[in-house]
Design a protein around this motif. Structure first.
Motif, PDB file in Angstrom:
ATOM      1  N   UNK A  84      -9.237   4.597   3.492  1.00  0.00           N
ATOM      2  CA  UNK A  84      -8.582   4.521   5.043  1.00  0.00           C
ATOM      3  C   UNK A  84      -7.379   3.721   4.881  1.00  0.00           C
ATOM      4  N   UNK A  85      -7.088   3.103   3.781  1.00  0.00           N
ATOM      5  CA  UNK A  85      -6.018   2.378   3.534  1.00  0.00           C
ATOM      6  C   UNK A  85      -4.571   2.926   4.112  1.00  0.00           C
ATOM      7  N   UNK A  86      -3.791   1.892   4.658  1.00  0.00           N
ATOM      8  CA  UNK A  86      -2.564   2.591   5.317  1.00  0.00           C
ATOM      9  C   UNK A  86      -1.494   2.895   4.095  1.00  0.00           C
ATOM     10  N   UNK A  87      -1.688   2.504   2.991  1.00  0.00           N
ATOM     11  CA  UNK A  87      -0.771   2.535   1.940  1.00  0.00           C
ATOM     12  C   UNK A  87      -1.301   2.878   0.631  1.00  0.00           C
ATOM     13  N   UNK A  88      -1.322   4.051   0.104  1.00  0.00           N
ATOM     14  CA  UNK A  88      -1.872   4.244  -1.246  1.00  0.00           C
ATOM     15  C   UNK A  88      -0.955   4.434  -2.271  1.00  0.00           C
ATOM     16  N   UNK A  89      -1.006   3.815  -3.383  1.00  0.00           N
ATOM     17  CA  UNK A  89      -0.094   4.091  -4.535  1.00  0.00           C
ATOM     18  C   UNK A  89      -0.809   4.886  -5.762  1.00  0.00           C
ATOM     19  N   UNK A  90       0.231   5.912  -5.938  1.00  0.00           N
ATOM     20  CA  UNK A  90      -0.114   6.902  -7.140  1.00  0.00           C
ATOM     21  C   UNK A  90       0.736   6.327  -8.549  1.00  0.00           C
ATOM     22  N   UNK A  91       1.734   5.367  -8.177  1.00  0.00           N
ATOM     23  CA  UNK A  91       2.431   4.956  -9.416  1.00  0.00           C
ATOM     24  C   UNK A  91       3.577   5.769  -9.580  1.00  0.00           C
ATOM     25  N   UNK A  92       4.894   4.959 -10.287  1.00  0.00           N
ATOM     26  CA  UNK A  92       6.004   5.720 -10.339  1.00  0.00           C
ATOM     27  C   UNK A  92       6.843   5.870  -9.092  1.00  0.00           C
ATOM     28  N   UNK A  93       6.469   5.005  -8.112  1.00  0.00           N
ATOM     29  CA  UNK A  93       7.189   5.149  -6.790  1.00  0.00           C
ATOM     30  C   UNK A  93       6.780   6.157  -5.861  1.00  0.00           C
ATOM     31  N   UNK A  94       5.490   6.787  -6.482  1.00  0.00           N
ATOM     32  CA  UNK A  94       4.991   7.621  -5.340  1.00  0.00           C
ATOM     33  C   UNK A  94       3.982   6.929  -4.405  1.00  0.00           C
ATOM     34  N   UNK A  95       4.064   6.973  -3.194  1.00  0.00           N
ATOM     35  CA  UNK A  95       3.166   6.422  -2.185  1.00  0.00           C
ATOM     36  C   UNK A  95       2.643   7.618  -1.033  1.00  0.00           C
ATOM     37  N   UNK A  96       1.406   7.178  -0.897  1.00  0.00           N
ATOM     38  CA  UNK A  96       0.881   7.966   0.687  1.00  0.00           C
ATOM     39  C   UNK A  96       0.720   7.076   1.550  1.00  0.00           C
ATOM     40  N   UNK A  97       1.427   7.107   2.898  1.00  0.00           N
ATOM     41  CA  UNK A  97       1.282   6.171   3.606  1.00  0.00           C
ATOM     42  C   UNK A  97       0.994   6.837   5.163  1.00  0.00           C
ATOM     43  N   UNK A  98       0.272   6.123   5.960  1.00  0.00           N
ATOM     44  CA  UNK A  98      -0.161   6.709   6.989  1.00  0.00           C
ATOM     45  C   UNK A  98       0.890   6.073   8.390  1.00  0.00           C
ATOM     46  N   UNK A  99       1.087   7.045   9.157  1.00  0.00           N
ATOM     47  CA  UNK A  99       2.013   6.904  10.354  1.00  0.00           C
ATOM     48  C   UNK A  99       1.193   7.506  11.579  1.00  0.00           C
ATOM     49  N   UNK A 100       0.871   6.754  12.307  1.00  0.00           N
ATOM     50  CA  UNK A 100       0.190   7.458  13.694  1.00  0.00           C
ATOM     51  C   UNK A 100      -1.025   7.968  13.036  1.00  0.00           C
ATOM     52  N   UNK A 101      -1.234   9.089  13.474  1.00  0.00           N
ATOM     53  CA  UNK A 101      -2.221  10.037  13.073  1.00  0.00           C
ATOM     54  C   UNK A 101      -2.284  10.828  11.850  1.00  0.00           C
ATOM     55  N   UNK A 102      -0.953  10.613  11.074  1.00  0.00           N
ATOM     56  CA  UNK A 102      -0.587  11.499   9.888  1.00  0.00           C
ATOM     57  C   UNK A 102      -0.682  10.663   8.644  1.00  0.00           C
ATOM     58  N   UNK A 103      -0.546  11.326   7.563  1.00  0.00           N
ATOM     59  CA  UNK A 103      -0.638  10.645   6.292  1.00  0.00           C
ATOM     60  C   UNK A 103       0.609  11.541   5.407  1.00  0.00           C
ATOM     61  N   UNK A 104       1.740  10.504   5.059  1.00  0.00           N
ATOM     62  CA  UNK A 104       3.028  11.200   4.484  1.00  0.00           C
ATOM     63  C   UNK A 104       3.328  10.756   3.045  1.00  0.00           C
ATOM     64  N   UNK A 105       3.748  11.576   2.166  1.00  0.00           N
ATOM     65  CA  UNK A 105       4.271  11.065   0.975  1.00  0.00           C
ATOM     66  C   UNK A 105       5.488  10.459   0.995  1.00  0.00           C
ATOM     67  N   UNK A 106       5.747   9.414   0.284  1.00  0.00           N
ATOM     68  CA  UNK A 106       7.250   9.122   0.246  1.00  0.00           C
ATOM     69  C   UNK A 106       7.394   8.739  -1.214  1.00  0.00           C
ATOM     70  N   UNK A 107       8.622   8.726  -1.645  1.00  0.00           N
ATOM     71  CA  UNK A 107       9.079   8.518  -3.040  1.00  0.00           C
ATOM     72  C   UNK A 107      10.104   7.072  -3.094  1.00  0.00           C
ATOM     73  N   UNK A 108       9.545   5.906  -3.270  1.00  0.00           N
ATOM     74  CA  UNK A 108      10.346   4.707  -3.300  1.00  0.00           C
ATOM     75  C   UNK A 108      10.987   4.560  -4.424  1.00  0.00           C
ATOM     76  N   UNK A 109      12.411   4.198  -4.375  1.00  0.00           N
ATOM     77  CA  UNK A 109      13.294   4.143  -5.599  1.00  0.00           C
ATOM     78  C   UNK A 109      14.447   3.139  -5.305  1.00  0.00           C
ATOM     79  N   UNK A 110      15.223   2.580  -6.285  1.00  0.00           N
ATOM     80  CA  UNK A 110      16.192   1.896  -6.020  1.00  0.00           C
ATOM     81  C   UNK A 110      17.627   2.712  -6.625  1.00  0.00           C
TER      82      UNK A 110
END
Length: 408
Positions: free
Chosen positions: A18-44
């Motif tokens: 139920x965590x708001x933010x889950x890390x898969x590694x290598x910059x890939x995250x699953x985050x919760x926004x409102x009622x949905x969950x979305x994948x994001x790629x975090x990079x520099x």
């Protein structure tokens, strides 16, 4: 767990967390926004932290998210911002979607309009030719979707002209090819150009030179020129004067018809044609022979406006058909006015010791490669003055009693 560890998540762990933010590694995250969950790629990129959305969990599963993240990592390694890359792809896809409804005719008209606004063509004649080609000769494909134009469609407008009106057919093909090339650059088309000649239409249409047995600009043999010019000199029409002047200077008919008095220095025996009136867009100096100067002096006595060879209409140059008619009526039927440039070139090669490059310069052709032209500062005016004097002398070498009688 190391900071570089990847593929940490599992389908079950995602469902159980139920965590708001889950890390898969290598910059890939699953985050919760409102009622949905979305994948994001975090990079520099460029020293700045950025986030690329990869889609919602309910449509993008774990495996697909990892694939998208890996594709984004590859772009970063290549020095490409994944976000900017996506914007570019989206723009192309949007343009392709618009192309489904944009017709060939609509795009072709806009292409010509843009060329005119940019000043791409110096005269209205070129614009008129393009519009005629793309409006009348390409009429059968104007209403077809731009993205759907293929070889079959191109051939449908070329084949009725091919071998019959060959020059028109070739120019039409070139126009279509350039329009479709531009459409591809704008992302409105994909794939090879169906109007391309090499490696494409050359395999289904006969080569142009196999279909035409005579030159586009049939040239009178140089041995016949003195008889013609002697005949013209005996006539008292403006058309005859213009044609003789054209031959003496190996000029293009448009250069002569558009010639105005400010371009001439009779005392210095020089004709300076401004760049905007030259096909190559470069100023051209023409040394005038004695006979050419005599013609100009005759025309100056009859001057009615700024044009040296005026037309029948006030303040208008001579019609482009006038010299052709004079030529046909005085022993030159079957030959063209433009062809006398080739006649002059053949005479230089076969009957004189003048350098071939000098003849090319007289014709306002580029001589040598780009490097050689960059270092060539002289137009060899005085050497060309002798060449043109010799040509004029040859043109006047026919005894007057051998001149042709004008046709009735």
């Amino acid at each position: 767990m190391g900071s570089h560890t990847r593929n940490v998540l599992t389908v079950k762990s995602i469902a159980a967390s139920k965590a708001a933010k889950l890390r898969d590694g290598g910059g890939l995250w699953l985050v919760s926004k409102g009622q949905g969950r979305y994948w994001i790629f975090d990079f520099r990129f460029g020293g700045k932290r950025r986030e690329l959305g990869l889609g919602p969990l309910h449509t993008v599963g774990l495996a697909e998210a990892r694939q998208k993240a890996e594709a984004a990592r590859l772009l970063v390694r290549q020095g490409v911002d994944p976000i900017e890359h996506r914007h570019g792809v989206e723009a192309i896809e949007a343009a392709q979607a618009r192309a489904c409804v944009k017709t060939f005719g609509q795009y072709a008209d806009a292409y010509v309009d843009d060329a005119v606004k940019a000043g791409r063509w110096r005269g209205g004649k070129t614009e008129a030719r393009w519009r005629n080609m793309l409006t009348n000769h390409a009429k059968a494909i104007r209403d077809k979707a731009l993205a759907s134009i293929g070889v079959t469609e191109v051939l449908s407008v070329l084949r009725p002209l091919w071998g019959d009106k060959q020059e028109t057919a070739e120019k039409l093909r070139e126009c279509i090819e350039r329009v479709l090339d531009a459409a591809k650059v704008e992302g409105l088309r994909a794939g090879e150009n169906p109007a391309a000649w090499k490696g494409n239409l050359e395999h289904v249409l006969h080569k142009p030179d196999a279909l035409t047995t005579k030159s586009n600009h049939a040239a009178m043999p140089w041995a016949r020129v003195p008889v013609l010019t002697t005949t013209l000199a005996a006539l008292e029409t403006i058309g005859a004067r213009a044609l003789e002047f054209t031959i003496l200077n190996a000029a293009r008919s448009g250069e002569v018809r558009g010639a105005s008095w400010p371009e001439f220095d009779l005392a210095g025996k020089l004709w300076t044609i401004p760049a905007e009136r030259m096909k190559g867009g470069k100023l051209h100096r023409v040394p005038l022979s004695d006979r050419a100067v005599t013609i100009l002096e005759e025309m100056r006595e009859k001057r009615s406006n700024d044009f040296v060879f005026p037309g029948v209409r006030a303040k208008r140059p001579m019609s482009e058909n006038t010299m052709a008619k004079v030529l046909a009526e005085n022993g030159g039927n079957g030959f063209t006015v433009h062809g006398f440039r080739s006649t002059f070139r053949d005479w230089v090669t076969e009957a004189t010791a003048h350098d071939g490059d000098l003849a090319e310069m007289a014709l306002a052709h580029a001589v040598g490669d780009a490097v050689a032209r960059a270092y060539a500062r002289s137009d060899a005016l005085e050497k060309r003055r002798l060449l043109m004097a010799n040509w004029a002398e040859y043109c006047g070498s026919c005894p007057k009693e051998n001149k042709l009688e004008p046709a009735d």
